[in-house]
Write a protein that holds these residues in place. Structure first.
Motif, PDB file in Angstrom:
ATOM      1  N   ASP A 198       0.868  -1.186   0.000  1.00  0.00           N
ATOM      2  CA  ASP A 198       0.000   0.000   0.000  1.00  0.00           C
ATOM      3  C   ASP A 198       0.903   1.235   0.000  1.00  0.00           C
ATOM      4  N   VAL A 199       1.205   1.749  -1.188  1.00  0.00           N
ATOM      5  CA  VAL A 199       2.204   2.817  -1.300  1.00  0.00           C
ATOM      6  C   VAL A 199       1.799   3.830  -2.364  1.00  0.00           C
ATOM      7  N   ASP A 200       2.402   5.008  -2.264  1.00  0.00           N
ATOM      8  CA  ASP A 200       2.286   6.055  -3.282  1.00  0.00           C
ATOM      9  C   ASP A 200       3.703   6.433  -3.687  1.00  0.00           C
ATOM     10  N   LEU A 201       4.045   6.188  -4.945  1.00  0.00           N
ATOM     11  CA  LEU A 201       5.402   6.414  -5.420  1.00  0.00           C
ATOM     12  C   LEU A 201       5.555   7.788  -6.055  1.00  0.00           C
ATOM     13  N   ASP A 202       6.814   8.225  -6.178  1.00  0.00           N
ATOM     14  CA  ASP A 202       7.102   9.554  -6.711  1.00  0.00           C
ATOM     15  C   ASP A 202       6.651   9.746  -8.155  1.00  0.00           C
ATOM     16  N   ASN A 203       6.618   8.648  -8.921  1.00  0.00           N
ATOM     17  CA  ASN A 203       6.258   8.771 -10.336  1.00  0.00           C
ATOM     18  C   ASN A 203       4.744   8.754 -10.575  1.00  0.00           C
ATOM     19  N   GLY A 204       3.973   8.803  -9.506  1.00  0.00           N
ATOM     20  CA  GLY A 204       2.519   8.834  -9.642  1.00  0.00           C
ATOM     21  C   GLY A 204       1.844   7.489  -9.477  1.00  0.00           C
ATOM     22  N   GLU A 205       2.642   6.400  -9.426  1.00  0.00           N
ATOM     23  CA  GLU A 205       2.051   5.085  -9.208  1.00  0.00           C
ATOM     24  C   GLU A 205       1.491   4.996  -7.790  1.00  0.00           C
ATOM     25  N   SER A 206       0.301   4.452  -7.684  1.00  0.00           N
ATOM     26  CA  SER A 206      -0.325   4.261  -6.378  1.00  0.00           C
ATOM     27  C   SER A 206      -0.871   2.844  -6.311  1.00  0.00           C
ATOM     28  N   TRP A 207      -0.551   2.139  -5.236  1.00  0.00           N
ATOM     29  CA  TRP A 207      -0.950   0.745  -5.092  1.00  0.00           C
ATOM     30  C   TRP A 207      -1.631   0.541  -3.748  1.00  0.00           C
ATOM     31  N   ARG A 208      -2.744  -0.207  -3.764  1.00  0.00           N
ATOM     32  CA  ARG A 208      -3.473  -0.537  -2.547  1.00  0.00           C
ATOM     33  C   ARG A 208      -3.846  -2.015  -2.572  1.00  0.00           C
ATOM     34  N   GLU A 209      -2.849  -2.859  -2.323  1.00  0.00           N
ATOM     35  CA  GLU A 209      -3.112  -4.300  -2.357  1.00  0.00           C
ATOM     36  C   GLU A 209      -4.158  -4.710  -1.328  1.00  0.00           C
ATOM     37  N   SER A 210      -4.205  -4.003  -0.216  1.00  0.00           N
ATOM     38  CA  SER A 210      -5.138  -4.395   0.842  1.00  0.00           C
ATOM     39  C   SER A 210      -6.595  -4.226   0.430  1.00  0.00           C
ATOM     40  N   ALA A 211      -6.851  -3.466  -0.641  1.00  0.00           N
ATOM     41  CA  ALA A 211      -8.222  -3.299  -1.116  1.00  0.00           C
ATOM     42  C   ALA A 211      -8.697  -4.506  -1.916  1.00  0.00           C
ATOM     43  N   VAL A 212      -7.746  -5.319  -2.359  1.00  0.00           N
ATOM     44  CA  VAL A 212      -8.065  -6.446  -3.239  1.00  0.00           C
ATOM     45  C   VAL A 212      -7.679  -7.791  -2.614  1.00  0.00           C
ATOM     46  N   TYR A 213      -6.555  -7.802  -1.908  1.00  0.00           N
ATOM     47  CA  TYR A 213      -6.001  -9.056  -1.412  1.00  0.00           C
ATOM     48  C   TYR A 213      -6.214  -9.213   0.091  1.00  0.00           C
ATOM     49  N   ARG A 214      -6.474 -10.434   0.489  1.00  0.00           N
ATOM     50  CA  ARG A 214      -6.586 -10.766   1.906  1.00  0.00           C
ATOM     51  C   ARG A 214      -5.202 -11.153   2.418  1.00  0.00           C
ATOM     52  N   PRO A 215      -4.651 -10.413   3.373  1.00  0.00           N
ATOM     53  CA  PRO A 215      -3.293 -10.725   3.834  1.00  0.00           C
ATOM     54  C   PRO A 215      -3.223 -12.040   4.586  1.00  0.00           C
ATOM     55  N   GLY A 216      -2.086 -12.696   4.454  1.00  0.00           N
ATOM     56  CA  GLY A 216      -1.853 -13.914   5.217  1.00  0.00           C
ATOM     57  C   GLY A 216      -1.520 -13.583   6.661  1.00  0.00           C
ATOM     58  N   GLU A 217      -1.563 -14.589   7.500  1.00  0.00           N
ATOM     59  CA  GLU A 217      -1.322 -14.388   8.932  1.00  0.00           C
ATOM     60  C   GLU A 217      -0.239 -15.304   9.483  1.00  0.00           C
ATOM     61  N   LYS A 218       0.300 -16.197   8.646  1.00  0.00           N
ATOM     62  CA  LYS A 218       1.281 -17.165   9.137  1.00  0.00           C
ATOM     63  C   LYS A 218       2.511 -17.212   8.241  1.00  0.00           C
ATOM     64  N   ALA A 219       3.679 -17.156   8.868  1.00  0.00           N
ATOM     65  CA  ALA A 219       4.917 -17.453   8.162  1.00  0.00           C
ATOM     66  C   ALA A 219       5.001 -18.966   7.976  1.00  0.00           C
ATOM     67  N   VAL A 220       5.633 -19.409   6.903  1.00  0.00           N
ATOM     68  CA  VAL A 220       5.684 -20.846   6.605  1.00  0.00           C
ATOM     69  C   VAL A 220       7.118 -21.260   6.289  1.00  0.00           C
ATOM     70  N   LEU A 221       7.634 -22.193   7.068  1.00  0.00           N
ATOM     71  CA  LEU A 221       8.946 -22.774   6.832  1.00  0.00           C
ATOM     72  C   LEU A 221       8.746 -24.200   6.329  1.00  0.00           C
ATOM     73  N   ALA A 222       9.210 -24.465   5.120  1.00  0.00           N
ATOM     74  CA  ALA A 222       9.059 -25.788   4.518  1.00  0.00           C
ATOM     75  C   ALA A 222      10.359 -26.568   4.693  1.00  0.00           C
ATOM     76  N   ARG A 223      10.294 -27.649   5.452  1.00  0.00           N
ATOM     77  CA  ARG A 223      11.481 -28.487   5.672  1.00  0.00           C
ATOM     78  C   ARG A 223      11.487 -29.599   4.620  1.00  0.00           C
ATOM     79  N   LEU A 224      12.268 -29.382   3.580  1.00  0.00           N
ATOM     80  CA  LEU A 224      12.361 -30.334   2.476  1.00  0.00           C
ATOM     81  C   LEU A 224      13.560 -31.253   2.684  1.00  0.00           C
ATOM     82  N   PRO A 225      13.655 -32.337   1.938  1.00  0.00           N
ATOM     83  CA  PRO A 225      14.763 -33.274   2.153  1.00  0.00           C
ATOM     84  C   PRO A 225      16.143 -32.650   1.972  1.00  0.00           C
TER      85      PRO A 225
END
Length: 282
Positions: A120-147
């Motif tokens: 969710d940011v407003d950049l100097d070049n005029g780009e503006s982004w609001r991911e929170s308006a569209v995306y549901r944020p995750g709540e858990k970090a995930v560590l995958a222990r692979l072989p």
């Protein structure tokens, strides 16, 4: 000690998931053909689409998603671990999950991670982004222990939050990830520094596949997919335009060596924050 070949796939995903799935299959086959057994794709592998209505029109639940189905088939076909850096998944509350999925050699899903930090940011070049308006944020970090390694999952903007990666380092992660669709402006300023910093801080490999170039929806992404070693050296990097499959050998002994030289994870100490205020004359 474990050695394996890792690949980061650079893409320029468009608005059509079926076409992006075809590109995914072609690049995975290329990387697997060069011996990569862990392959990672960028953020938003399935579709890069700024228009919410247009994005919602092509989204599916996870069980029906074409990227999910294609990835499962590719992982099984090549006997690899395939990490879809993220793809947009329709969820039941009318929002979207920016979701990473890690597939095992049998085509099964071993781990899921939903992007925690919203861009969710407003950049100097005029780009503006609001991911929170569209995306549901995750709540858990995930560590995958692979072989072959323990892998900490992150997505794009997450890379600006060192506490997330520090938690992975403390939990024993040997590989950290931040597959991305970094904007061109922020990428020019910060991409390389952030990738190397997270690797150095945790004495771990950093693998980040990226979107690159000008997309169908008009956005520009920075590219420069990269693999960084635990000492902060970039050992593989793509350019700023177009598709690529970069490959590097990962040696987990290098993680042990880096953490032995600079044992900052062991040296962490708790502390209190005190505010000192200067006296002012009346």
């Amino acid at each position: 000690m474990t050695r394996f070949k890792a690949a980061a796939l650079q893409m320029r995903s468009g608005t059509d998931p079926e076409k992006n799935a075809e590109t995914l299959a072609r690049l995975v086959r290329e990387a697997a053909g060069h011996g990569a057994t862990y392959i990672q794709t960028p953020e938003m592998t399935g579709a890069v689409q700024k228009n919410r209505k247009g994005l919602m029109a092509v989204l599916k639940p996870e069980a029906d998603d074409i990227i999910v189905k294609t990835a499962a088939e590719l992982a099984r076909e090549h006997g690899i671990h395939l990490h879809i850096g993220s793809t947009a998944i329709a969820v039941d509350d009318g929002m979207i999950a920016n979701r990473a999925l890690l597939f095992g050699p049998q085509g099964d899903i071993l781990a899921r991670y939903d992007k925690i930090h919203m861009f969710d940011v407003d950049l100097d070049n005029g780009e503006s982004w609001r991911e929170s308006a569209v995306y549901r944020p995750g709540e858990k970090a995930v560590l995958a222990r692979l072989p072959f390694a323990a892998i900490g999952l992150g997505i794009c903007y997450d890379v600006r939050f060192p506490d997330l990666y520090n938690a992975y380092g403390l939990a024993g992660a040997e590989v950290l990830t931040a597959p991305a669709a970094f904007t061109k402006q922020t990428g020019l300023a910060h991409w390389h520094v952030l990738q190397r910093a997270r690797a150095i801080e945790n004495g771990a490999y950093m693998i980040s596949a990226a979107q690159a170039g000008t997309h169908e929806d008009g956005r520009e992404t920075f590219g420069h997919s990269m693999i960084v070693d635990p000492w902060g050296k970039i050992i593989a990097e793509a350019g700023n335009e177009g598709e690529a499959a970069i490959i590097a050998e990962i040696d987990t002994n290098a993680v042990t060596a880096a953490r032995g030289k600079v044992p900052n994870l062991k040296n962490i100490r708790a502390f209190a924050l005190e505010e000192a205020r200067a006296l002012t004359e009346v």
